[in-house]
Design a protein around this motif. Structure first.
Motif, PDB file in Angstrom:
ATOM      1  N   LYS A 158     -24.109  13.503 -26.703  1.00 52.44           N
ATOM      2  CA  LYS A 158     -24.005  12.520 -25.619  1.00 52.44           C
ATOM      3  C   LYS A 158     -24.369  11.124 -26.117  1.00 52.44           C
ATOM      4  O   LYS A 158     -23.718  10.135 -25.776  1.00 52.44           O
ATOM      5  CB  LYS A 158     -24.906  12.929 -24.453  1.00 52.44           C
ATOM      6  CG  LYS A 158     -24.424  14.170 -23.706  1.00 52.44           C
ATOM      7  CD  LYS A 158     -25.310  14.473 -22.512  1.00 52.44           C
ATOM      8  CE  LYS A 158     -24.806  15.715 -21.770  1.00 52.44           C
ATOM      9  NZ  LYS A 158     -25.681  16.049 -20.619  1.00 52.44           N
ATOM     10  N   VAL A 159     -25.407  11.056 -26.926  1.00 53.53           N
ATOM     11  CA  VAL A 159     -25.801   9.768 -27.519  1.00 53.53           C
ATOM     12  C   VAL A 159     -24.687   9.246 -28.422  1.00 53.53           C
ATOM     13  O   VAL A 159     -24.332   8.062 -28.390  1.00 53.53           O
ATOM     14  CB  VAL A 159     -27.111   9.916 -28.321  1.00 53.53           C
ATOM     15  CG1 VAL A 159     -27.426   8.619 -29.066  1.00 53.53           C
ATOM     16  CG2 VAL A 159     -28.261  10.298 -27.405  1.00 53.53           C
ATOM     17  N   ALA A 160     -24.119  10.161 -29.229  1.00 48.73           N
ATOM     18  CA  ALA A 160     -23.034   9.774 -30.135  1.00 48.73           C
ATOM     19  C   ALA A 160     -21.830   9.245 -29.364  1.00 48.73           C
ATOM     20  O   ALA A 160     -21.214   8.250 -29.775  1.00 48.73           O
ATOM     21  CB  ALA A 160     -22.610  10.975 -30.986  1.00 48.73           C
ATOM     22  N   SER A 161     -21.511   9.895 -28.258  1.00 48.62           N
ATOM     23  CA  SER A 161     -20.366   9.469 -27.457  1.00 48.62           C
ATOM     24  C   SER A 161     -20.571   8.061 -26.898  1.00 48.62           C
ATOM     25  O   SER A 161     -19.657   7.231 -26.919  1.00 48.62           O
ATOM     26  CB  SER A 161     -20.140  10.463 -26.317  1.00 48.62           C
ATOM     27  OG  SER A 161     -19.055  10.065 -25.514  1.00 48.62           O
ATOM     28  N   ARG A 162     -21.789   7.798 -26.416  1.00 51.43           N
ATOM     29  CA  ARG A 162     -22.068   6.463 -25.857  1.00 51.43           C
ATOM     30  C   ARG A 162     -22.042   5.399 -26.940  1.00 51.43           C
ATOM     31  O   ARG A 162     -21.471   4.320 -26.769  1.00 51.43           O
ATOM     32  CB  ARG A 162     -23.422   6.467 -25.139  1.00 51.43           C
ATOM     33  CG  ARG A 162     -23.434   7.216 -23.814  1.00 51.43           C
ATOM     34  CD  ARG A 162     -24.641   6.836 -22.985  1.00 51.43           C
ATOM     35  NE  ARG A 162     -25.882   7.297 -23.628  1.00 51.43           N
ATOM     36  CZ  ARG A 162     -26.457   8.471 -23.412  1.00 51.43           C
ATOM     37  NH1 ARG A 162     -25.890   9.328 -22.565  1.00 51.43           N
ATOM     38  NH2 ARG A 162     -27.581   8.796 -24.016  1.00 51.43           N
ATOM     39  N   LEU A 163     -22.673   5.705 -28.080  1.00 55.00           N
ATOM     40  CA  LEU A 163     -22.695   4.743 -29.182  1.00 55.00           C
ATOM     41  C   LEU A 163     -21.291   4.470 -29.707  1.00 55.00           C
ATOM     42  O   LEU A 163     -20.921   3.314 -29.966  1.00 55.00           O
ATOM     43  CB  LEU A 163     -23.574   5.272 -30.321  1.00 55.00           C
ATOM     44  CG  LEU A 163     -25.084   5.195 -30.137  1.00 55.00           C
ATOM     45  CD1 LEU A 163     -25.795   5.898 -31.287  1.00 55.00           C
ATOM     46  CD2 LEU A 163     -25.541   3.739 -30.055  1.00 55.00           C
ATOM     47  N   HIS A 164     -20.508   5.530 -29.866  1.00 53.20           N
ATOM     48  CA  HIS A 164     -19.141   5.373 -30.377  1.00 53.20           C
ATOM     49  C   HIS A 164     -18.302   4.546 -29.406  1.00 53.20           C
ATOM     50  O   HIS A 164     -17.469   3.735 -29.832  1.00 53.20           O
ATOM     51  CB  HIS A 164     -18.508   6.743 -30.593  1.00 53.20           C
ATOM     52  CG  HIS A 164     -17.096   6.682 -31.093  1.00 53.20           C
ATOM     53  ND1 HIS A 164     -16.747   6.032 -32.262  1.00 53.20           N
ATOM     54  CD2 HIS A 164     -15.926   7.165 -30.563  1.00 53.20           C
ATOM     55  CE1 HIS A 164     -15.436   6.131 -32.444  1.00 53.20           C
ATOM     56  NE2 HIS A 164     -14.929   6.804 -31.434  1.00 53.20           N
ATOM     57  N   GLY A 165     -18.521   4.746 -28.108  1.00 46.96           N
ATOM     58  CA  GLY A 165     -17.783   3.974 -27.106  1.00 46.96           C
ATOM     59  C   GLY A 165     -18.017   2.480 -27.242  1.00 46.96           C
ATOM     60  O   GLY A 165     -17.107   1.673 -27.035  1.00 46.96           O
ATOM     61  N   VAL A 166     -19.246   2.112 -27.624  1.00 56.30           N
ATOM     62  CA  VAL A 166     -19.584   0.698 -27.813  1.00 56.30           C
ATOM     63  C   VAL A 166     -19.077   0.184 -29.163  1.00 56.30           C
ATOM     64  O   VAL A 166     -18.417  -0.854 -29.248  1.00 56.30           O
ATOM     65  CB  VAL A 166     -21.112   0.491 -27.713  1.00 56.30           C
ATOM     66  CG1 VAL A 166     -21.474  -0.952 -28.071  1.00 56.30           C
ATOM     67  CG2 VAL A 166     -21.607   0.828 -26.320  1.00 56.30           C
ATOM     68  N   LEU A 167     -19.341   0.956 -30.223  1.00 53.47           N
ATOM     69  CA  LEU A 167     -19.032   0.491 -31.577  1.00 53.47           C
ATOM     70  C   LEU A 167     -17.540   0.417 -31.857  1.00 53.47           C
ATOM     71  O   LEU A 167     -17.091  -0.465 -32.596  1.00 53.47           O
ATOM     72  CB  LEU A 167     -19.716   1.400 -32.605  1.00 53.47           C
ATOM     73  CG  LEU A 167     -21.241   1.329 -32.636  1.00 53.47           C
ATOM     74  CD1 LEU A 167     -21.801   2.299 -33.659  1.00 53.47           C
ATOM     75  CD2 LEU A 167     -21.716  -0.090 -32.937  1.00 53.47           C
ATOM     76  N   LYS A 168     -16.759   1.338 -31.285  1.00 53.22           N
ATOM     77  CA  LYS A 168     -15.323   1.305 -31.565  1.00 53.22           C
ATOM     78  C   LYS A 168     -14.671   0.053 -30.988  1.00 53.22           C
ATOM     79  O   LYS A 168     -13.663  -0.423 -31.500  1.00 53.22           O
ATOM     80  CB  LYS A 168     -14.626   2.564 -31.050  1.00 53.22           C
ATOM     81  CG  LYS A 168     -14.464   2.656 -29.547  1.00 53.22           C
ATOM     82  CD  LYS A 168     -13.715   3.925 -29.164  1.00 53.22           C
ATOM     83  CE  LYS A 168     -13.500   4.027 -27.665  1.00 53.22           C
ATOM     84  NZ  LYS A 168     -12.804   5.279 -27.288  1.00 53.22           N
ATOM     85  N   ARG A 169     -15.274  -0.489 -29.902  1.00 50.28           N
ATOM     86  CA  ARG A 169     -14.755  -1.743 -29.336  1.00 50.28           C
ATOM     87  C   ARG A 169     -15.181  -2.939 -30.174  1.00 50.28           C
ATOM     88  O   ARG A 169     -14.597  -4.013 -30.063  1.00 50.28           O
ATOM     89  CB  ARG A 169     -15.234  -1.902 -27.895  1.00 50.28           C
ATOM     90  CG  ARG A 169     -14.573  -0.945 -26.915  1.00 50.28           C
ATOM     91  CD  ARG A 169     -14.828  -1.359 -25.472  1.00 50.28           C
ATOM     92  NE  ARG A 169     -16.230  -1.180 -25.094  1.00 50.28           N
ATOM     93  CZ  ARG A 169     -16.733  -0.076 -24.567  1.00 50.28           C
ATOM     94  NH1 ARG A 169     -15.942   0.970 -24.364  1.00 50.28           N
ATOM     95  NH2 ARG A 169     -18.005   0.013 -24.236  1.00 50.28           N
ATOM     96  N   MET A 170     -16.198  -2.752 -31.000  1.00 47.81           N
ATOM     97  CA  MET A 170     -16.687  -3.847 -31.833  1.00 47.81           C
ATOM     98  C   MET A 170     -15.996  -3.905 -33.184  1.00 47.81           C
ATOM     99  O   MET A 170     -16.067  -4.925 -33.878  1.00 47.81           O
ATOM    100  CB  MET A 170     -18.196  -3.687 -32.052  1.00 47.81           C
ATOM    101  CG  MET A 170     -19.030  -3.839 -30.808  1.00 47.81           C
ATOM    102  SD  MET A 170     -20.777  -3.410 -31.117  1.00 47.81           S
ATOM    103  CE  MET A 170     -21.199  -4.582 -32.413  1.00 47.81           C
ATOM    104  N   ALA A 171     -15.317  -2.819 -33.574  1.00 48.45           N
ATOM    105  CA  ALA A 171     -14.776  -2.717 -34.936  1.00 48.45           C
ATOM    106  C   ALA A 171     -13.817  -3.856 -35.259  1.00 48.45           C
ATOM    107  O   ALA A 171     -13.965  -4.542 -36.286  1.00 48.45           O
ATOM    108  CB  ALA A 171     -14.087  -1.366 -35.126  1.00 48.45           C
ATOM    109  N   PHE A 172     -12.827  -4.077 -34.404  1.00 50.24           N
ATOM    110  CA  PHE A 172     -11.831  -5.115 -34.686  1.00 50.24           C
ATOM    111  C   PHE A 172     -12.439  -6.520 -34.636  1.00 50.24           C
ATOM    112  O   PHE A 172     -12.214  -7.322 -35.557  1.00 50.24           O
ATOM    113  CB  PHE A 172     -10.661  -5.002 -33.707  1.00 50.24           C
ATOM    114  CG  PHE A 172      -9.568  -5.994 -33.963  1.00 50.24           C
ATOM    115  CD1 PHE A 172      -8.754  -5.874 -35.079  1.00 50.24           C
ATOM    116  CD2 PHE A 172      -9.363  -7.067 -33.104  1.00 50.24           C
ATOM    117  CE1 PHE A 172      -7.745  -6.794 -35.333  1.00 50.24           C
ATOM    118  CE2 PHE A 172      -8.355  -7.994 -33.342  1.00 50.24           C
ATOM    119  CZ  PHE A 172      -7.550  -7.850 -34.461  1.00 50.24           C
ATOM    120  N   PRO A 173     -13.250  -6.853 -33.604  1.00 47.32           N
ATOM    121  CA  PRO A 173     -13.891  -8.176 -33.612  1.00 47.32           C
ATOM    122  C   PRO A 173     -14.769  -8.410 -34.836  1.00 47.32           C
ATOM    123  O   PRO A 173     -14.801  -9.516 -35.373  1.00 47.32           O
ATOM    124  CB  PRO A 173     -14.736  -8.166 -32.332  1.00 47.32           C
ATOM    125  CG  PRO A 173     -14.040  -7.208 -31.425  1.00 47.32           C
ATOM    126  CD  PRO A 173     -13.501  -6.144 -32.337  1.00 47.32           C
TER     127      PRO A 173
END
Length: 285
Positions: A158-173
């Protein structure tokens, strides 16, 4: 500004995010679907460096940029390729697995390919590649963050899912920030060299994608699998290439990172066009 203090945290964060997206089952795909995985790995590990070698000679690229282009070819597909596979209607599970496999394999193949190319140039370029340093840096900045992310994914999903949801949106920027910093610091060289580098790198991307089509046809893959293979081979980790080029522990050469900056731009232009063409084709089927 010392760019290494921007480059290293960004690459580490992107690799940690990749680990968050992984599951142990992703590594079993090579047994369950060997042809699809083999097509992607052959394309990335073998075809892409050969295509980069061809492009470098074909366009008579300056030695320092030649090394930069080869550095791109020796970098694995980043987590952004998983997003592009999803947008293209590809096989996301296959994309994640290929990214994981290529990230591990190129930790070891990349340094030796780069060392062989640097040695072959001899006196044409005053660059020395400390292979041992590059191997250690790859393990510290890539293998360790991926492993940590995978541990979080397995033991705290669950922690991984939340973190990934945030970080994947940050990858391109984050990649754009990285490319912008290097562009500002090397603006004159980039503007002067862009016509040749832009063309040669675009050809590199297109030939890489074409090799994905050929490999998919040879392996008789599905259309979904083919789209993923095309994207995985055509979309390399520009952040890693920039890190290796500019790292004081390896090449310590910002100019060598310029092809990766140009690649980050052209890669997104070409692949967004590819995704757009797929959706356009679906609409008029």
């Amino acid at each position: 500004m010392n760019t290494i203090f921007i480059v290293l945290p960004i690459l580490t964060l992107l690799m940690f995010d990749l680990g968050l997206a992984l599951q142990p089952a992703d590594f079993r795909l090579i047994v369950e679907r060997p042809y699809a995985v083999m097509a992607g790995l052959v394309g990335q590990i073998i075809c892409l460096p050969l295509i980069a070698l061809l492009v470098g000679h074909l366009f008579a690229v300056d030695p320092i940029f030649f090394l930069g282009i080869m550095l791109i070819a020796c970098s694995p597909g980043g987590s952004s390729s998983n997003v592009f596979s999803m947008l293209a209607g590809g096989d996301v599970a296959l994309s994640v697995s290929l990214t994981a496999f290529s990230s591990v394999i190129t930790l070891f193949t990349g340094p030796f390919i780069m060392d062989a190319l640097a040695a072959s140039m001899g006196s044409a370029i005053d660059v020395h590649l400390p292979v041992g340093n590059l191997l250690v840096q790859n393990i510290v900045l890539m293998a360790v963050p991926i492993a940590l992310g995978l541990c979080v994914s397995v033991y705290r999903p669950k922690v991984a899912s939340r973190l990934h949801g945030v970080l994947k949106r940050m990858a391109f920027p984050l990649l754009i920030v990285l490319a912008t910093v290097f562009f500002v610091q090397n603006r004159d060289v980039i503007v002067r060299e862009f016509p040749k580098l832009g063309l040669s790198i675009t050809v590199l991307i297109l030939l890489s994608m074409l090799s994905g089509v050929v490999l998919s046809w040879l392996m008789r893959l599905t259309r979904q699998e083919q789209r993923t293979i095309v994207i995985e081979i055509g979309m390399q980790n520009a952040a890693q290439a920039i890190t290796v080029a500019s790292s004081p522990f390896v090449f310590n050469n910002d100019v060598m990172a310029i092809p990766a900056i140009v690649y980050a731009l052209m890669m997104n232009v070409v692949l967004l066009t590819y995704v757009g063409a797929i959706h356009y084709g679906k609409r008029y089927q």
